[in-house]
Design a protein around this motif. Structure first.
Motif, short mmCIF file in Angstrom:
data_model
loop_
_atom_site.label_atom_id
_atom_site.label_comp_id
_atom_site.label_asym_id
_atom_site.label_seq_id
_atom_site.Cartn_x
_atom_site.Cartn_y
_atom_site.Cartn_z
N ILE A 263 -1.97 7.22 1.56
CA ILE A 263 -2.31 6.30 0.47
C ILE A 263 -3.77 5.92 0.64
N PHE A 264 -4.56 6.17 -0.39
CA PHE A 264 -5.98 5.83 -0.34
C PHE A 264 -6.28 4.75 -1.38
N ILE A 265 -6.78 3.61 -0.91
CA ILE A 265 -7.14 2.49 -1.79
C ILE A 265 -8.66 2.35 -1.76
N ASP A 266 -9.29 2.68 -2.85
CA ASP A 266 -10.75 2.58 -2.93
C ASP A 266 -11.14 1.16 -3.35
N GLU A 267 -12.30 0.72 -2.89
CA GLU A 267 -12.79 -0.64 -3.17
C GLU A 267 -11.72 -1.68 -2.83
N LEU A 268 -11.32 -1.69 -1.57
CA LEU A 268 -10.26 -2.60 -1.12
C LEU A 268 -10.63 -4.06 -1.32
N ASP A 269 -11.91 -4.38 -1.32
CA ASP A 269 -12.31 -5.78 -1.44
C ASP A 269 -11.92 -6.39 -2.78
N ALA A 270 -11.56 -5.55 -3.78
CA ALA A 270 -11.13 -6.09 -5.08
C ALA A 270 -9.86 -6.91 -4.95
N ILE A 271 -8.98 -6.56 -4.00
CA ILE A 271 -7.74 -7.32 -3.81
C ILE A 271 -7.65 -7.92 -2.41
N ARG A 287 -4.61 -12.33 -7.72
CA ARG A 287 -5.17 -11.49 -6.66
C ARG A 287 -4.58 -11.85 -5.31
N GLU A 288 -4.36 -13.14 -5.07
CA GLU A 288 -3.81 -13.55 -3.78
C GLU A 288 -2.37 -13.06 -3.62
N GLN A 289 -1.58 -13.12 -4.71
CA GLN A 289 -0.20 -12.63 -4.62
C GLN A 289 -0.18 -11.12 -4.38
N THR A 290 -1.12 -10.40 -4.97
CA THR A 290 -1.21 -8.96 -4.73
C THR A 290 -1.55 -8.69 -3.27
N LEU A 291 -2.49 -9.46 -2.71
CA LEU A 291 -2.84 -9.30 -1.30
C LEU A 291 -1.65 -9.60 -0.40
N ASN A 292 -0.90 -10.66 -0.71
CA ASN A 292 0.28 -11.00 0.09
C ASN A 292 1.30 -9.87 0.08
N GLN A 293 1.49 -9.23 -1.08
CA GLN A 293 2.44 -8.13 -1.16
C GLN A 293 1.95 -6.92 -0.36
N LEU A 294 0.64 -6.67 -0.40
CA LEU A 294 0.08 -5.56 0.38
C LEU A 294 0.25 -5.82 1.88
#
Length: 633
Positions: A263-271, A287-294
């Motif tokens: 799995i490649f996530i480009d521009e990780l700082d967006a989330i 954005r914070e909920q997305t980060l928590n799920q990641l």
């Protein structure tokens, strides 16, 4: 290439064809009821009654919506059949009987049951089909109303013709060495598991823009020969609540089905920005909920069972949340930095395979002249050279094309339409020659390759091209002072020749002042202030625009005055050095400037031969440069 197959299953195709056929029959039965029978001419109802009273009608079939009747021909035998639309006439049977017309009721149409069946069945089918359309697109299709929570990751698989390998990536040998272990684990994980080793779950690629982080991730997938899920961090975020976390869950579910994979996530700082940014903790934004799920997904899946490696790229690692960087999530950070001389040469050789090179092209010379260029910059340089060769109708790319391409990238496009008057042209000529003469003597190892008074870019009325002879990573105090003196050489030449100054040196003054302030506040090059750093630590190393973005620490008024005095002393000493050097070589300044006014461009051996005649300052002048720190506060 993407392997996602958007074709529906065969059973769904059959149902779609059946549905279309039934819909077509319904349309035909409703709007073209006479298309199955014989075409009959229509007449007005008054004409029908008139023919009945004239005893021309033989027989008639009276229906609810139509009356069909047959008239006599010239011989008195039954002939043509006509039809008419009835009206409410209760006397019609009496009129027909009195005139001897054989009449009967019209039988119901043979397809009425079929039409009724279609009328009851097709509308519900249409409703069901529309609902099914949205459901199916929401379940797996792209762009559907209900597909907003699905992952938008593109999936790539190994393709011998188009796959990217480590041979396609140059200039980042250390980063490739770090990632070879990931490839070995994906190819043969048993060797690692037998000894009890645990492969990193996540690898973070950090570095300046254009250094090849995304290309390096694709090379890992190409070498390992496993599916490669590619998605940008911004694609997780939508305006709807819960969409980002839903897409994260769906991405990892898809990856688990195709493990082993990457799995490649480009521009990780967006989330992945720190949840404590802004000076307070907590929050409930999307954005914070997305980060928590990641974080939960990376902590939840077992790398030894699912063999999923998460690669991510960013050029802002200092903004990432600490929980994302802890061991067990992103275990490693791999620096993908700008290439050195050897790396630039390797990158140029890869991109030069795509163009036709002339016999005299020396890629090593080009690599030497491009310090600080990233991989994307070098790829653009090769393309610009090829465009220049094609524009000039050449069959191959020459060394001159590469030289011009470097100048276009560094200084901008030539503005030959920007015509200077004679006075401005003369000022620009002396200004650029002043830079070149000062730089030729005290440039600190760099060589002056070209001076020009042809305007370039948005604001440059002329330029002096200075090229390093080797990659340098450290500069001492004397070299920094020499750079400041060279920056002020143009303004000093204006003072020596014209006795006045112009606005042309504004950028030189800005850069000279910034460099002098860094010497005092960052590098500790001041005997008065001592080895202290008065500038706050610089965290962002990859998106630096060359300015001084960090504020000074809180200092006293006396210290602030001392800093300003030290900065002023360094710049003024460099200014005096440049003035003394140009006054000592006044005749040579005139000679080179007049030659530049005539030719507009002086470069190569001719320029080096002229600059070799510049006489250096005496010991007293050198002492003035070294004593620039002796400023009493």
């Amino acid at each position: 290439m993407p392997i996602k197959d958007s074709r529906p299953p065969r059973s769904r195709q059959i149902l779609n064809w059946v549905f279309l056929a039934l819909s077509g029959l319904l349309v035909i039965s409703l709007f073209l009821p006479g298309s199955f029978g014989e075409s009959v001419p229509k007449t007005p109802y008054s004409m029908f009654i008139h023919q009945v009273e004239k005893h021309e009608v033989v027989r008639a079939q009276v229906g609810e919506n139509e009356i069909r009747y047959q008239v006599k021909d010239e011989s008195g035998e039954p002939g043509q059949v006509y039809s008419t639309t009835p009206i409410l006439d209760l006397q019609l049977p009496t009129v027909l009987q009195e005139n001897g017309v054989e009449f009967s009721a019209q039988p119901p149409p043979a397809n009425r049951w079929f039409t009724s069946l279609l009328g009851w069945v097709i509308p519900p089918l249409i409703f069901v089909a529309v609902w099914r359309f949205f459901l199916t697109r929401g379940a797996g299709g792209a762009g559907g109303a209900l597909s907003i929570g699905k992952s938008k990751a593109k999936v790539y698989v190994e393709d011998e013709a188009t796959k990217t390998t480590f041979e396609d990536v140059a200039g980042v040998e250390e980063a490739k060495t770090e990632l070879v272990e990931i490839v070995d684990f994906l190819k043969d994980s048993k060797r690692f598991k037998d000894i009890g080793a645990r492969i990193p779950k996540g690898v973070l690629l950090v570095g300046p823009p254009g250094t090849g982080k995304t290309l390096l991730a694709k090379a890992v997938a190409g070498e390992a020969g496993v599916p490669f899920f590619s998605i940008s961090g911004s694609e997780f975020i939508e305006m709807f609540v819960g969409v980002g976390s839903s897409r994260v869950r769906d991405l990892f579910e898809q990856a688990k089905k195709q493990a082993p994979c990457i799995i490649f996530i480009d521009e990780l700082d967006a989330i992945g920005k720190s949840r404590s940014s802004g000076g307070f903790y907590g929050g409930n934004d999307e954005r914070e909920q997305t980060l928590n799920q990641l974080l939960a997904e990376m902590d939840g899946f077992n790398a030894s069972e699912n063999t999923i490696i998460v690669l991510a790229a960013t050029n802002r690692p200092e903004t990432l949340d600490p929980a994302l960087l802890r061991p067990g999530r992103f275990d490693r950070q791999v620096l993908v930095d700008r290439p050195d001389l050897k790396g630039r040469l390797a990158i140029l050789e890869i991109h030069a395979k795509e163009v036709k090179l002339g016999e005299g092209v020396d890629l090593k010379t080009i690599a030497t002249r491009t310090p600080g260029f990233a991989g994307a910059d070098l790829a653009n340089l090769v393309n610009e050279a090829a465009l220049l060769a094609a524009r000039n109708h050449r069959q191959s790319v020459t060394q001159a094309d590469f030289a011009e391409a470097i100048e276009r990238v560094v200084a901008g496009l030539e503005k030959k339409s920007r015509v200077l008057n004679d006075k401005e042209k003369e000022i620009v000529a002396y200004h650029e020659v002043g830079h070149a003469m000062v730089g030729a003597v005290i440039a600190g190892g760099d060589t002056i390759e070209k001076i020009s008074i042809v305007p370039r870019g948005m604001a440059a009325l002329g330029y002096t091209l200075q090229l390093p002879t080797e990659d340098r990573f450290l500069r001492d105090e004397a070299e920094l002072k020499a750079q400041i003196a060279m920056m002020l050489g143009g303004r000093s030449a204006e003072e020596v020749v014209f006795g006045s100054i112009t606005t042309g040196a504004s950028n030189d003054l800005q850069r000279a002042t910034d460099l002098a302030e860094q010497m005092v506040t960052t590098y500790g090059m001041s005997q008065v202030l001592g080895p202290l750093a008065y500038e706050r630590g610089k965290q962002n190393n990859f998106l630096d625009n060359g300015m001084m973005p960090n504020a000074r620490r809180s200092v006293s008024e006396e210290t602030a005055r001392a800093i300003d005095a030290e900065v002023k002393g360094i710049v003024e000493a460099a200014h005096e050095t440049a003035l003394a050097l140009l006054r000592k070589n006044r005749d040579l300044l005139e000679t080179i400037a007049q030659q530049l006014l005539e030719d507009e461009v002086i470069e190569g051996s001719a320029l080096r031969q002229m600059l070799s005649q510049v006489q250096d300052l005496e010991e007293s002048s050198e002492a003035a440069l070294d004593n620039s720190e002796a400023v009493v506060v």
